[in-house]
Design an enzyme around this catalytic site. Structure first.
Site, PDB file in Angstrom:
ATOM      1  CB  SER A 123      -0.858   0.004   1.279  1.00 29.92           C
ATOM      2  OG  SER A 123      -1.523   1.245   1.444  1.00 29.92           O
ATOM      3  CE1 TYR A 127      -4.568  -2.015   4.933  1.00 26.85           C
ATOM      4  CE2 TYR A 127      -3.263  -0.036   4.541  1.00 26.85           C
ATOM      5  CZ  TYR A 127      -4.022  -1.092   4.055  1.00 26.85           C
ATOM      6  OH  TYR A 127      -4.237  -1.220   2.701  1.00 26.85           O
TER       7      TYR A 127
HETATM    8  P1  NAD Z   1     -11.550  -5.940  -0.358  1.00 21.27           P
HETATM    9  O1  NAD Z   1     -12.121  -5.848   1.014  1.00 21.27           O
HETATM   10  O2  NAD Z   1     -12.352  -5.534  -1.540  1.00 21.27           O
HETATM   11  O3  NAD Z   1     -11.011  -7.411  -0.634  1.00 21.27           O
HETATM   12  C1  NAD Z   1     -10.287  -8.112   0.319  1.00 21.27           C
HETATM   13  C2  NAD Z   1     -10.244  -9.550  -0.081  1.00 21.27           C
HETATM   14  O4  NAD Z   1      -9.517 -10.262   0.923  1.00 21.27           O
HETATM   15  C3  NAD Z   1     -11.623 -10.197  -0.137  1.00 21.27           C
HETATM   16  O5  NAD Z   1     -11.601 -11.166  -1.165  1.00 21.27           O
HETATM   17  C4  NAD Z   1     -11.755 -10.873   1.209  1.00 21.27           C
HETATM   18  O6  NAD Z   1     -12.660 -11.955   1.234  1.00 21.27           O
HETATM   19  C5  NAD Z   1     -10.339 -11.325   1.411  1.00 21.27           C
HETATM   20  N1  NAD Z   1      -9.986 -11.571   2.796  1.00 21.27           N
HETATM   21  C6  NAD Z   1     -10.159 -10.798   3.882  1.00 21.27           C
HETATM   22  N2  NAD Z   1      -9.694 -11.410   4.975  1.00 21.27           N
HETATM   23  C7  NAD Z   1      -9.206 -12.599   4.558  1.00 21.27           C
HETATM   24  C8  NAD Z   1      -8.607 -13.697   5.220  1.00 21.27           C
HETATM   25  N3  NAD Z   1      -8.405 -13.707   6.543  1.00 21.27           N
HETATM   26  N4  NAD Z   1      -8.247 -14.773   4.482  1.00 21.27           N
HETATM   27  C9  NAD Z   1      -8.473 -14.790   3.162  1.00 21.27           C
HETATM   28  N5  NAD Z   1      -9.035 -13.794   2.476  1.00 21.27           N
HETATM   29  C10 NAD Z   1      -9.406 -12.722   3.181  1.00 21.27           C
HETATM   30  O7  NAD Z   1     -10.187  -5.099  -0.252  1.00 21.27           O
HETATM   31  P2  NAD Z   1      -9.235  -4.478  -1.368  1.00 21.27           P
HETATM   32  O8  NAD Z   1      -9.333  -3.006  -1.244  1.00 21.27           O
HETATM   33  O9  NAD Z   1      -9.397  -5.113  -2.688  1.00 21.27           O
HETATM   34  O10 NAD Z   1      -7.834  -4.864  -0.720  1.00 21.27           O
HETATM   35  C11 NAD Z   1      -6.984  -5.845  -1.265  1.00 21.27           C
HETATM   36  C12 NAD Z   1      -5.564  -5.557  -0.812  1.00 21.27           C
HETATM   37  O11 NAD Z   1      -5.152  -4.294  -1.313  1.00 21.27           O
HETATM   38  C13 NAD Z   1      -5.408  -5.473   0.709  1.00 21.27           C
HETATM   39  O12 NAD Z   1      -4.193  -6.063   1.091  1.00 21.27           O
HETATM   40  C14 NAD Z   1      -5.369  -3.989   0.960  1.00 21.27           C
HETATM   41  O13 NAD Z   1      -4.674  -3.670   2.133  1.00 21.27           O
HETATM   42  C15 NAD Z   1      -4.641  -3.511  -0.271  1.00 21.27           C
HETATM   43  N6  NAD Z   1      -4.835  -2.095  -0.592  1.00 21.27           N
HETATM   44  C16 NAD Z   1      -6.083  -1.592  -0.820  1.00 21.27           C
HETATM   45  C17 NAD Z   1      -6.205  -0.256  -1.128  1.00 21.27           C
HETATM   46  C18 NAD Z   1      -7.531   0.371  -1.416  1.00 21.27           C
HETATM   47  O14 NAD Z   1      -7.576   1.603  -1.527  1.00 21.27           O
HETATM   48  N7  NAD Z   1      -8.592  -0.376  -1.562  1.00 21.27           N
HETATM   49  C19 NAD Z   1      -5.079   0.548  -1.211  1.00 21.27           C
HETATM   50  C20 NAD Z   1      -3.833  -0.001  -0.979  1.00 21.27           C
HETATM   51  C21 NAD Z   1      -3.722  -1.340  -0.676  1.00 21.27           C
END
Ligand code: NAD
Length: 262
Positions: A144, A157
């Protein structure tokens, strides 16, 4: 991009958001994909069968909780058994929890570290021997902007994501010259359920409409003023899996609309 045809990939947390975008991009290039994550069983089956039909690739699903080392091992073994190998590992599953550090519940700290940091280690630990056997592999860790800079109220986080960037560098050094690379992608805001929750909370806290909350959230951090998309991140991750990126390793690569340039 044909070079990825026939490779096998595990994408953790791919039932939603960024992970699903990456799973789609890899399937589009002919990779067999192991999906993982939580959600409605019928919806997950629809995604799994949909990707297989749309791109003519094999797909599988493991319900592993990424914060549990034993379940991650079982997922890697299942991928090898059902898909034939594990060539690509995308560590994407992650959660968020927001509170000032002195109010941050201990169990939330432990949960965020378990899924967002330890889970990345578990995946690499179990998948790497299979990549070494073939002398080829790609590990892409979704960190991130918070792997590079901090924000208030995100102690667990930010600590986890900085940890992911550090782990990425160690694995890159340990695999250098072996045909395996390990990189981290550092996205800025992406409009997924994880961020929608933060927009909803902001709208409620400030008594403003959702659209205004969205603009405010972007305005605070992301100079481009727009969200990064799961499709853009999918293309980026797929590029890191190609031979063109064979000499890219140990990098923390931003796609953040200028967030960390400030
Ligand atoms: P999201 O909530 O849309 O998706 C998260 C996914 O992880 C889902 O498929 C969920 O079922 C799964 N998940 C959650 N806990 C889990 C567990 N214990 N075991 C297995 N699967 C699990 O979130 P997202 O925004 O797509 O985030 C995905 C990644 O990207 C994360 O690591 C997040 O930190 C990172 N990220 C997101 C953003 C953003 O702005 N959305 C920015 C930077 C980084």
């Amino acid at each position: 991009m044909d070079m990825l045809k026939g490779k096998t990939a595990i994408v953790t947390g791919s039932t939603s958001g960024i992970g699903l975008g990456i799973a789609r991009a890899l399937a589009a290039r002919g990779c067999a994909v192991m999906l993982n994550g939580f959600g409605d069983a019928a919806e997950i089956a629809r995604i799994k069968d949909g990707l297989a039909a749309e791109f003519g690739v094999r797909t599988a699903y493991a319900p592993a909780d990424i914060g549990d080392a034993g379940q991650v091992k079982a997922m890697v073994d299942q991928a090898a058994e059902e898909l034939g190998s594990v060539d690509i590992l995308v560590n994407n599953a992650g959660i968020q929890f927001v509170a000032p550090v002195e109010e941050f519940p201990i169990e939330k700290w432990q949960q965020v570290i378990a899924i967002n940091l330890s889970g990345v280690f578990y995946g690499i630990h179990h998948a790497l021997p299979r990549m070494r056997e073939k002398g080829w592999g790609r590990i892409v860790n979704i960190a991130s902007a918070h792997g590079l800079v901090a924000s208030v109220s995100k102690s667990a986080y930010v600590a986890a994501k900085h940890g992911v960037v550090g782990l990425t560098k160690v694995v890159a050094l340990e695999t250098a010259g072996s045909g395996i690379t390990c990189n981290a992608i550092c996205p800025g805001w992406v409009l997924t359920p994880l961020v929608q929750k933060q927009i909803d909370a902001l709208a409620e806290r400030e008594g403003i409409p959702l659209d205004a909350a969205k603009k405010k959230l972007l305005g605070e951090k992301q100079p481009s003023g727009s969200f990064v998309t799961p499709e853009q991140l999918g293309e980026f991750a797929a590029f890191l899996c190609t031979d063109a990126a064979a000499e890219m390793t140990g990098a923390a690569l931003t796609m953040d609309g200028g967030w960390t340039a400030q």
